[in-house]
Enzyme design. Structure first.
Site, PDB file in Angstrom:
ATOM      1  N   LYS A 146       0.847  -1.197   0.000  1.00 55.85           N
ATOM      2  CA  LYS A 146       0.000   0.000   0.000  1.00 55.85           C
ATOM      3  C   LYS A 146       0.873   1.233   0.000  1.00 55.85           C
ATOM      4  CE  LYS A 146      -0.273   0.402   5.024  1.00 55.85           C
ATOM      5  NZ  LYS A 146      -1.100   0.289   6.234  1.00 55.85           N
ATOM      6  N   ASP A 168      -0.158  -6.452  13.609  1.00 58.92           N
ATOM      7  CA  ASP A 168       0.512  -5.156  13.536  1.00 58.92           C
ATOM      8  C   ASP A 168       0.963  -4.760  14.933  1.00 58.92           C
ATOM      9  OD1 ASP A 168       1.550  -2.925  12.332  1.00 58.92           O
ATOM     10  OD2 ASP A 168      -0.357  -2.151  11.587  1.00 58.92           O
TER      11      ASP A 168
END
Length: 314
Positions: free
Chosen positions: A197, A223
């Site tokens: 991304k 994450d």
């Protein structure tokens, strides 16, 4: 863990996450050190150590989470108070290290706040830092004192393993987190994928492509931080669109700022799993599964105090 009896070991807490600090000392069969952390009428922080710490091995539990400036200043002032009270060694236990996302210059006239905070901590008189899942591992090198970098990946992986999911893939929401995803994937015996991304501006991301097989798989997004929630919502949507059977989100630090609560309600997650490095508001807490890092931190504190290996924990 049996009650810890060494009187030289003292553990103090600021106002950032007293619940976590209390849980840590409960694991050790101890009580928190007596300290007053308040405010003067003009808002300045007032700290008074209310017991003898001369010659002690003092640990301060204080994540620098929201309100980050207040919590950081509390930590610095507590360290200064302990130093002036003749503590033999002072360790800052900072489960969440704020200001970590600016760890290098990516454009002109930009600060490196992760290094600045490291300098402030060292200048305050701290001897050692314990932290968890830094946004960038190289921040350890910003300190000229020992840093013990713990990770909650094992705690998160153990929780997910108990679900006995089949066809699991561990997904990093960006290329920078692949090492973390690979660590969890190794513990779960699963393959790794990641999302490519670009981020046009802070807290705004645009999913470009999913690299790796996710169709027909139970995806675990892992994450270090969930902040505004935008990235994980978009990542979960991309995984669903590419045929993922389910999407679980695992993160160490539940920052949850801005529109995070609203976004998480809209997200297509099967479950969101975080830890208690940062205290949560009741609204958010009801939406997520919270795992405790208190036992891990308690064990690390004892090992540091006894001059034993911390890396053996992993």
């Amino acid at each position: 863990m049996a009650p810890y009896r060494d009187k030289k070991l003292k553990i103090f807490s600021g106002n950032a996450n007293p619940e976590l600090a209390q849980e840590i000392v409960q694991h050790l069969g101890m009580s928190l050190g007596q300290i007053e952390v308040g405010r003067f009428s003009n808002g300045e922080i007032k700290v008074i150590i209310q017991e003898n710490v001369r010659g002690s091995d003092a640990f301060v539990i204080q994540p620098t989470s929201t309100p980050v400036n207040d919590n950081l200043m509390e930590l610095l002032i507590i360290i200064d108070a302990l130093r002036r009270a003749s503590a033999e060694r002072i360790t800052a236990v900072v489960p969440f290290y704020g200001y970590a996302r600016q760890d290098r210059k990516t454009r002109g006239r930009e600060p490196i706040t992760a290094k600045l905070v490291a300098n402030l901590l060292v200048t305050s008189g701290v001897d050692r830092v314990v932290t968890m899942d830094l946004h960038a591992g190289q921040i350890q090198g910003f300190f000229d004192i020992p840093v013990d970098h713990l990770t909650a990946v094992g705690i998160l992986a153990d929780y997910m393993a108990k679900k006995n999911l089949k066809d699991v893939v561990v997904v990093s929401p960006d290329s920078g987190g692949i090492a973390r995803a690979r660590d969890m994937a190794k513990k779960l015996g699963a393959p790794v994928a990641f999302i490519d991304k670009r981020r046009p501006e802070p807290n705004v991301s645009e999913v470009m492509n999913v690299v790796g097989k996710v169709s027909g798989m139970n995806a675990i997004l892992v994450d270090d931080i969930i902040d505004t929630g935008g990235s994980v919502v978009e990542a979960a949507r991309a995984l669903r669109e590419r045929g993922a059977t389910s999407v679980f989100v695992c993160a160490t630090h539940p920052v949850f700022s801005g529109r995070a609560a609203e976004r998480l309600k809209e997200g297509c997650f099967d479950e969101i799993v975080v830890t208690n490095t940062i205290p949560l508001e009741p609204e958010i807490k009801s939406m997520v599964k919270v795992l405790s890092v208190a036992n891990l931190l308690a064990e690390a504190i004892v090992r540091i105090h006894e001059e034993r290996s911390v890396s053996e924990l992993f």
